[in-house]
Design a protein around this motif. Structure first.
Motif, PDB file in Angstrom:
ATOM      1  N   SER A  76       0.901  -1.202  -0.164  1.00 55.21           N
ATOM      2  CA  SER A  76       0.026   0.075  -0.206  1.00 55.21           C
ATOM      3  C   SER A  76       0.668   1.329   0.097  1.00 55.21           C
ATOM      4  CB  SER A  76      -0.892   0.020   1.068  1.00 55.21           C
ATOM      5  OG  SER A  76      -0.167   0.043   2.577  1.00 55.21           O
ATOM      6  N   VAL A  77       2.334   1.050   0.077  1.00 57.26           N
ATOM      7  CA  VAL A  77       3.105   2.245   0.169  1.00 57.26           C
ATOM      8  C   VAL A  77       4.063   2.334  -1.201  1.00 57.26           C
ATOM      9  CG1 VAL A  77       4.994   3.404   1.449  1.00 57.26           C
ATOM     10  CG2 VAL A  77       3.163   2.333   2.778  1.00 57.26           C
ATOM     11  N   SER A  78       3.941   3.260  -1.903  1.00 60.83           N
ATOM     12  CA  SER A  78       4.728   3.326  -3.147  1.00 60.83           C
ATOM     13  C   SER A  78       5.864   4.252  -2.751  1.00 60.83           C
ATOM     14  CB  SER A  78       3.625   4.038  -4.258  1.00 60.83           C
ATOM     15  OG  SER A  78       3.664   5.486  -4.070  1.00 60.83           O
ATOM     16  N   LEU A  79       6.817   3.833  -3.605  1.00 61.55           N
ATOM     17  CA  LEU A  79       8.014   4.673  -3.524  1.00 61.55           C
ATOM     18  C   LEU A  79       7.852   6.093  -3.668  1.00 61.55           C
ATOM     19  CD1 LEU A  79      11.369   4.796  -3.349  1.00 61.55           C
ATOM     20  CD2 LEU A  79      11.343   4.485  -5.959  1.00 61.55           C
ATOM     21  N   SER A  80       7.039   6.586  -4.656  1.00 56.83           N
ATOM     22  CA  SER A  80       6.892   8.085  -4.689  1.00 56.83           C
ATOM     23  C   SER A  80       6.075   8.683  -3.588  1.00 56.83           C
ATOM     24  CB  SER A  80       5.789   8.325  -5.989  1.00 56.83           C
ATOM     25  OG  SER A  80       4.567   7.508  -5.651  1.00 56.83           O
ATOM     26  N   ASP A  81       5.205   7.840  -2.653  1.00 57.15           N
ATOM     27  CA  ASP A  81       4.687   8.181  -1.522  1.00 57.15           C
ATOM     28  C   ASP A  81       6.028   8.464  -0.443  1.00 57.15           C
ATOM     29  OD1 ASP A  81       2.279   8.523  -2.599  1.00 57.15           O
ATOM     30  OD2 ASP A  81       1.898   6.425  -1.595  1.00 57.15           O
ATOM     31  N   VAL A  82       6.888   7.590  -0.423  1.00 60.40           N
ATOM     32  CA  VAL A  82       7.891   7.779   0.467  1.00 60.40           C
ATOM     33  C   VAL A  82       9.043   9.066   0.030  1.00 60.40           C
ATOM     34  CG1 VAL A  82      10.195   6.650   1.347  1.00 60.40           C
ATOM     35  CG2 VAL A  82       8.087   5.244   0.999  1.00 60.40           C
ATOM     36  N   MET A  83       9.011   8.901  -1.214  1.00 55.13           N
ATOM     37  CA  MET A  83      10.034  10.121  -1.436  1.00 55.13           C
ATOM     38  C   MET A  83       9.487  11.472  -1.260  1.00 55.13           C
ATOM     39  SD  MET A  83      12.707   8.617  -2.241  1.00 55.13           S
ATOM     40  CE  MET A  83      13.645   9.914  -2.930  1.00 55.13           C
ATOM     41  N   ILE A  84       8.069  11.606  -1.501  1.00 50.44           N
ATOM     42  CA  ILE A  84       7.578  12.869  -1.183  1.00 50.44           C
ATOM     43  C   ILE A  84       7.395  13.127   0.075  1.00 50.44           C
ATOM     44  CG2 ILE A  84       5.217  14.093  -1.312  1.00 50.44           C
ATOM     45  CD1 ILE A  84       4.792  12.799  -4.103  1.00 50.44           C
ATOM     46  N   SER A  85       7.052  12.079   0.908  1.00 48.45           N
ATOM     47  CA  SER A  85       7.207  12.468   2.333  1.00 48.45           C
ATOM     48  C   SER A  85       8.389  12.829   2.897  1.00 48.45           C
ATOM     49  CB  SER A  85       6.750  11.208   2.956  1.00 48.45           C
ATOM     50  OG  SER A  85       6.643  11.127   4.577  1.00 48.45           O
ATOM     51  N   MET A  86       9.540  12.120   2.501  1.00 46.34           N
ATOM     52  CA  MET A  86      10.877  12.629   2.896  1.00 46.34           C
ATOM     53  C   MET A  86      11.373  13.953   2.484  1.00 46.34           C
ATOM     54  SD  MET A  86      12.803   8.834   1.993  1.00 46.34           S
ATOM     55  CE  MET A  86      14.544   9.617   2.571  1.00 46.34           C
TER      56      MET A  86
END
Length: 115
Positions: A76-86
């Motif tokens: 349910s977690v995409s790499l793009s979500d992680v990068m944007i959050s970071m």
């Protein structure tokens, strides 16, 4: 599913770009303290600073948690979500450091004033 040479789904990137553009085009809501209907409540500087620092810490914690979920294979977690959050957490932290630098500079200016 379209993929570029790096194995990245270009349709997801395009969809993310559209979301960012739509968010940027949305009118920003006015903060309650600026509205003229009711008198603004008194806000202590220390309370505002603490609230701001807590928000920065929370964004960093959320980013770290999202990264851990991605590393553990959560679909349910995409790499793009992680990068944007970071990036959001990084920008929040950089803004906080700049505010701190301005406060320290103002403190030094006041301490060096002739009385």
């Amino acid at each position: 599913m379209k993929t570029s040479g790096l194995g990245i789904d270009s349709s997801r990137i395009q969809a993310m770009m559209e979301q960012l553009k739509a968010h940027a085009a949305r009118p920003q809501a006015t903060p309650p303290a600026i509205k003229t209907e009711a008198p603004a409540a008194k806000v202590e500087f220390s309370d505002a600073l603490k609230k701001s620092l807590d928000a920065v810490a929370e964004s960093q914690n959320q980013s770290e948690a999202l990264g851990k979920r991605f590393q553990m294979g959560d679909d349910s977690v995409s790499l793009s979500d992680v990068m944007i959050s970071m990036q959001k957490a990084s920008i929040n932290f950089q803004a906080t450091v700049q505010v701190r630098n301005k406060l320290v500079s103002a403190y030094h200016d006041i301490m060096n004033m002739q009385v």
